[in-house]
Design an enzyme around this catalytic site. Structure first.
Site, PDB file in Angstrom:
ATOM      1  CE  LYS A 121      -2.520  -2.176  -0.921  1.00  0.00           C
ATOM      2  NZ  LYS A 121      -3.368  -2.187  -2.127  1.00  0.00           N
ATOM      3  CE  LYS A 136      -0.672  10.829 -18.704  1.00  0.00           C
ATOM      4  NZ  LYS A 136      -1.343  10.035 -19.656  1.00  0.00           N
ATOM      5  CG  HIS A 144      -5.329   8.957  -7.389  1.00  0.00           C
ATOM      6  ND1 HIS A 144      -5.131   7.846  -8.171  1.00  0.00           N
ATOM      7  CD2 HIS A 144      -4.103   9.305  -6.920  1.00  0.00           C
ATOM      8  CE1 HIS A 144      -3.848   7.523  -8.177  1.00  0.00           C
ATOM      9  NE2 HIS A 144      -3.202   8.400  -7.434  1.00  0.00           N
ATOM     10  CG  HIS A 147      -8.192   4.160  -3.127  1.00  0.00           C
ATOM     11  ND1 HIS A 147      -8.913   3.228  -2.416  1.00  0.00           N
ATOM     12  CD2 HIS A 147      -7.373   3.441  -3.935  1.00  0.00           C
ATOM     13  CE1 HIS A 147      -8.556   2.012  -2.776  1.00  0.00           C
ATOM     14  NE2 HIS A 147      -7.616   2.114  -3.705  1.00  0.00           N
ATOM     15  CE1 TYR A 184      -6.431  -1.523 -20.518  1.00  0.00           C
ATOM     16  CE2 TYR A 184      -5.671   0.138 -18.962  1.00  0.00           C
ATOM     17  CZ  TYR A 184      -6.262  -0.196 -20.163  1.00  0.00           C
ATOM     18  OH  TYR A 184      -6.660   0.794 -21.016  1.00  0.00           O
ATOM     19  CB  THR A 205     -14.259   1.266 -13.058  1.00  0.00           C
ATOM     20  OG1 THR A 205     -13.207   2.107 -13.560  1.00  0.00           O
ATOM     21  CG2 THR A 205     -14.970   2.004 -11.928  1.00  0.00           C
ATOM     22  CD  GLN A 208     -10.273  -0.045  -9.430  1.00  0.00           C
ATOM     23  OE1 GLN A 208     -10.798   0.676 -10.261  1.00  0.00           O
ATOM     24  NE2 GLN A 208      -9.203   0.309  -8.775  1.00  0.00           N
ATOM     25  NE  ARG A 261     -28.799  11.822 -20.853  1.00  0.00           N
ATOM     26  CZ  ARG A 261     -29.525  12.296 -19.865  1.00  0.00           C
ATOM     27  NH1 ARG A 261     -29.103  12.171 -18.621  1.00  0.00           N
ATOM     28  NH2 ARG A 261     -30.665  12.901 -20.113  1.00  0.00           N
TER      29      ARG A 261
END
Length: 271
Positions: A121, A136, A144, A147, A184, A205, A208, A261
């Site tokens: 971790k 980025k 982010h 978490h 990935y 996602t 997760q 959408r």
């Protein structure tokens, strides 16, 4: 059972003088506190300021090595559990009623795996550091940062003070998910020739979110059945995972559902 009466530790394990109380990272809160402090300072202030007038760094080689390391490290942690069939039998048999501390034959393995998980971790914090250096900034969201910070701090508290055996299951699931995620990322870094085959990006996602639901259900059952395990651990992680789940669902809706959408609306306008 009310929250105020929940046992803090299974079988009063904190009173035991274990090696974990002497190991680096777990002997005192100072190392982890310093690491988290420097992490937040860098990703929220120093890093963005440093990169403000600089071009993004090309970290392709470093990122590929890092992603491969994550796959291997998390894969080893998962494998350690899968090949230890006796430990699996013990956990299944004693899921709701662990044996007394002095009679548990897997204490050493449990502590070693817990410490190794905490280290993983901490290494995960590099995700954000790389994002800063690559500029980025849009990826450095509250989700982010929260978490990563919450996982390190909460894991440390649980290892140091709670030491709940039921934590083996959520941690193993989390490591398995990380193997898929970083595999990935490693493949995506190989370039367009490989990226076009990575159709399963969207499902990362989903995976997760699925892990959060499974973990909450597992710990929830232990709580509702009033199992003789640390109920503080169960409540603590159910609440923490629920917060992270809400943030992930919000991210999923904004990233995939709303964007899809909008695209459909734009296509319809051009017809």
């Amino acid at each position: 059972m009310g929250f105020e009466t929940l046992p803090i530790i299974d079988n009063t394990r904190a009173a035991e003088d274990t090696d974990l109380n002497k190991w680096i990272l777990t002997s005192t809160p100072i190392p982890v506190s310093i690491i988290l402090g420097l992490y937040l300072l860098f990703v929220l202030k120093i890093g963005p300021k440093f990169m403000e007038k600089r071009q993004p760094y090309n970290l392709k080689g470093i990122m590929m090595a890092y992603n491969l390391y994550q796959v291997l490290y998390n894969g080893i942690l998962v494998t350690m559990f899968l090949i230890n069939t006796e430990a699996q039998k013990y956990l299944i048999k004693h899921t709701c009623k662990p044996v007394p501390y002095t009679e548990n034959p897997f204490n050493n393995e449990f502590y070693l795996a817990s410490w190794a998980y905490l280290l993983s971790k901490i290494v995960d914090l590099l995700d954000t550091v790389f994002m800063v250096l690559k500029k980025k900034n849009s990826h450095i969201t509250f989700l982010h940062v929260y978490h990563h910070t919450a996982m390190v701090s909460a894991t440390w508290v649980c290892i140091k003070y709670i030491r709940a055996e039921q934590g083996v299951v959520p941690c193993t699931i989390n490591c398995a998910v990380h193997v898929i995620m970083y595999a990935y990322y490693f493949l995506a870094a190989l370039g367009p020739e490989v990226q076009k085959y990575l159709w399963w990006k969207r499902y990362l996602t989903n995976i997760q979110i699925a892990q959060f639901l499974i973990v909450m259900a597992y710990l929830g059952l232990l709580y509702l059945n009033k199992c003789e395990v640390s109920q503080v651990y169960n409540v603590f992680w159910i609440c923490n995972v629920f917060v992270i789940l809400c943030l992930f669902l919000n991210f999923y809706i904004k990233t995939y559902l709303k964007s899809s959408r909008i695209i459909k609306i734009e296509i319809k306008k051009t017809d």
